[in-house]
Motif scaffolding. Structure first.
Motif, mmCIF file in Angstrom:
data_model
loop_
_atom_site.group_PDB
_atom_site.id
_atom_site.type_symbol
_atom_site.label_atom_id
_atom_site.label_comp_id
_atom_site.label_asym_id
_atom_site.label_seq_id
_atom_site.Cartn_x
_atom_site.Cartn_y
_atom_site.Cartn_z
ATOM 1 N N GLU A 131 0.828 -1.205 0.000
ATOM 2 C CA GLU A 131 0.000 0.000 0.000
ATOM 3 C C GLU A 131 0.866 1.260 0.000
ATOM 4 O O GLU A 131 0.497 2.269 -0.595
ATOM 5 C CB GLU A 131 -0.926 0.009 1.220
ATOM 6 C CG GLU A 131 -2.007 -1.048 1.159
ATOM 7 C CD GLU A 131 -2.848 -1.108 2.424
ATOM 8 O OE1 GLU A 131 -2.533 -0.403 3.412
ATOM 9 O OE2 GLU A 131 -3.826 -1.863 2.434
ATOM 10 N N ALA A 132 2.007 1.220 0.673
ATOM 11 C CA ALA A 132 2.866 2.401 0.781
ATOM 12 C C ALA A 132 3.674 2.657 -0.488
ATOM 13 O O ALA A 132 3.889 3.811 -0.862
ATOM 14 C CB ALA A 132 3.810 2.257 1.976
ATOM 15 N N LEU A 133 4.108 1.606 -1.147
ATOM 16 C CA LEU A 133 4.967 1.792 -2.313
ATOM 17 C C LEU A 133 4.309 2.602 -3.429
ATOM 18 O O LEU A 133 4.938 3.531 -3.958
ATOM 19 C CB LEU A 133 5.472 0.451 -2.847
ATOM 20 C CG LEU A 133 6.471 0.557 -3.995
ATOM 21 C CD1 LEU A 133 7.690 1.383 -3.605
ATOM 22 C CD2 LEU A 133 6.889 -0.828 -4.452
ATOM 23 N N PRO A 134 3.058 2.359 -3.803
ATOM 24 C CA PRO A 134 2.439 3.205 -4.833
ATOM 25 C C PRO A 134 2.342 4.681 -4.412
ATOM 26 O O PRO A 134 2.468 5.569 -5.253
ATOM 27 C CB PRO A 134 1.044 2.606 -5.023
ATOM 28 C CG PRO A 134 1.141 1.223 -4.509
ATOM 29 C CD PRO A 134 2.187 1.244 -3.439
ATOM 30 N N LEU A 135 2.155 4.926 -3.127
ATOM 31 C CA LEU A 135 2.132 6.312 -2.641
ATOM 32 C C LEU A 135 3.487 6.975 -2.878
ATOM 33 O O LEU A 135 3.563 8.125 -3.315
ATOM 34 C CB LEU A 135 1.785 6.350 -1.148
ATOM 35 C CG LEU A 135 0.417 5.794 -0.740
ATOM 36 C CD1 LEU A 135 0.297 5.744 0.779
ATOM 37 C CD2 LEU A 135 -0.709 6.614 -1.358
ATOM 38 N N TYR A 136 4.530 6.242 -2.601
ATOM 39 C CA TYR A 136 5.895 6.742 -2.802
ATOM 40 C C TYR A 136 6.158 7.012 -4.284
ATOM 41 O O TYR A 136 6.667 8.065 -4.657
ATOM 42 C CB TYR A 136 6.902 5.736 -2.254
ATOM 43 C CG TYR A 136 8.339 6.112 -2.521
ATOM 44 C CD1 TYR A 136 9.032 6.934 -1.643
ATOM 45 C CD2 TYR A 136 9.002 5.634 -3.653
ATOM 46 C CE1 TYR A 136 10.355 7.286 -1.892
ATOM 47 C CE2 TYR A 136 10.315 5.979 -3.905
ATOM 48 C CZ TYR A 136 10.990 6.806 -3.020
ATOM 49 O OH TYR A 136 12.289 7.149 -3.274
ATOM 50 N N LEU A 137 5.805 6.040 -5.123
ATOM 51 C CA LEU A 137 6.038 6.195 -6.561
ATOM 52 C C LEU A 137 5.291 7.409 -7.107
ATOM 53 O O LEU A 137 5.855 8.209 -7.855
ATOM 54 C CB LEU A 137 5.610 4.927 -7.311
ATOM 55 C CG LEU A 137 6.435 3.672 -7.040
ATOM 56 C CD1 LEU A 137 5.806 2.471 -7.736
ATOM 57 C CD2 LEU A 137 7.884 3.851 -7.463
ATOM 58 N N GLU A 138 4.044 7.553 -6.718
ATOM 59 C CA GLU A 138 3.239 8.679 -7.198
ATOM 60 C C GLU A 138 3.813 10.016 -6.698
ATOM 61 O O GLU A 138 3.928 10.973 -7.459
ATOM 62 C CB GLU A 138 1.789 8.522 -6.738
ATOM 63 C CG GLU A 138 0.880 9.600 -7.288
ATOM 64 C CD GLU A 138 -0.578 9.378 -6.892
ATOM 65 O OE1 GLU A 138 -1.359 10.326 -7.102
ATOM 66 O OE2 GLU A 138 -0.931 8.301 -6.383
ATOM 67 N N ALA A 139 4.190 10.069 -5.429
ATOM 68 C CA ALA A 139 4.723 11.305 -4.857
ATOM 69 C C ALA A 139 6.025 11.738 -5.526
ATOM 70 O O ALA A 139 6.345 12.914 -5.567
ATOM 71 C CB ALA A 139 4.942 11.130 -3.354
ATOM 72 N N HIS A 140 6.765 10.772 -6.065
ATOM 73 C CA HIS A 140 8.050 11.075 -6.701
ATOM 74 C C HIS A 140 7.974 11.060 -8.228
ATOM 75 O O HIS A 140 8.999 11.093 -8.907
ATOM 76 C CB HIS A 140 9.114 10.099 -6.204
ATOM 77 C CG HIS A 140 9.484 10.329 -4.774
ATOM 78 N ND1 HIS A 140 8.765 9.791 -3.731
ATOM 79 C CD2 HIS A 140 10.458 11.078 -4.209
ATOM 80 C CE1 HIS A 140 9.304 10.175 -2.594
ATOM 81 N NE2 HIS A 140 10.335 10.960 -2.848
ATOM 82 N N LYS A 143 7.103 5.750 -12.224
ATOM 83 C CA LYS A 143 6.153 4.759 -12.741
ATOM 84 C C LYS A 143 6.513 3.387 -12.200
ATOM 85 O O LYS A 143 7.673 3.117 -11.891
ATOM 86 C CB LYS A 143 6.193 4.743 -14.267
ATOM 87 C CG LYS A 143 5.745 6.056 -14.854
ATOM 88 C CD LYS A 143 5.697 6.001 -16.347
ATOM 89 C CE LYS A 143 5.435 7.397 -16.840
ATOM 90 N NZ LYS A 143 4.288 7.582 -17.579
ATOM 91 N N GLY A 144 5.534 2.554 -12.092
ATOM 92 C CA GLY A 144 5.758 1.202 -11.605
ATOM 93 C C GLY A 144 4.722 0.265 -12.190
ATOM 94 O O GLY A 144 3.683 0.694 -12.685
ATOM 95 N N LEU A 145 5.030 -0.997 -12.144
ATOM 96 C CA LEU A 145 4.091 -2.015 -12.598
ATOM 97 C C LEU A 145 3.254 -2.491 -11.426
ATOM 98 O O LEU A 145 3.747 -2.627 -10.307
ATOM 99 C CB LEU A 145 4.847 -3.214 -13.180
ATOM 100 C CG LEU A 145 5.632 -2.964 -14.451
ATOM 101 C CD1 LEU A 145 6.402 -4.224 -14.833
ATOM 102 C CD2 LEU A 145 4.716 -2.543 -15.584
#
Length: 168
Positions: A131-140, A143-145
């Motif tokens: 749950e935390a990793l997509p928040l991190y990716l979006e904030a920075h 892009k991620g799979l």
């Protein structure tokens, strides 16, 4: 049990997450870092449960990690409550454990694996990280799979509902 295993007393390069949650399990802050870890104790699920519950003298043998384990279980309770409030279903099933002879060619016994809370603790923290990793990716702006689960087909839902009605 090779280079990717977290073996006791061995340095390993890792990507680690530090995630702060509130009393309701909501993510308040998160960080991701490259790090080196050295495992103090390689514990089985059962040993972690014994430490938590004070069984078999494990809470004394591993007193240096008892407070950390207690904190993990407290956080697990908060996260589990949040997950259940969102309507998550727990599918607990007994996993078979096979005991082999010394040649590993003949099965001597089949038993059900332990269903201690410690298994769920590890799973709950994996969910929190996911749950935390997509928040991190979006904030920075990264892009991620990720996998999107499509809605189940109506016929599959009907089958599940019929099966669940039979369990009443």
């Amino acid at each position: 049990n090779g280079i990717c295993s977290l073996n006791e007393g061995v340095d390993r390069l890792v990507l680690t997450s530090i995630i702060d949650i509130d009393k309701n399990g909501k993510i308040k802050n998160y960080e991701f870092h490259e790090a080196v870890i050295n495992v103090a104790h390689s514990l089985s699920y059962e040993e972690a449960e014994d430490i938590r519950l004070g069984r078999n003298g494990k809470h004394i043998e591993f007193k240096d990690v008892k407070d950390t384990i207690d904190t993990l279980y407290e956080a697990y309770e908060v996260l589990d409550k949040k997950l259940k409030s969102r309507g998550a279903i727990s599918f607990k099933s007994k996993e078979p454990t096979f005991k082999f002879d010394w040649t590993r060619s003949k099965v001597l016994d089949v038993t059900n694996a332990s269903q201690d809370v410690s298994h769920a603790v590890v799973e709950q923290f994996m969910i929190l990280n996911n749950e935390a990793l997509p928040l991190y990716l979006e904030a920075h702006g990264l892009k991620g799979l990720y996998r999107v689960h499509e809605k189940p087909r109506e016929d599959k839902m009907s089958n599940v509902n019929a099966m669940l009605r039979n369990l009443e």
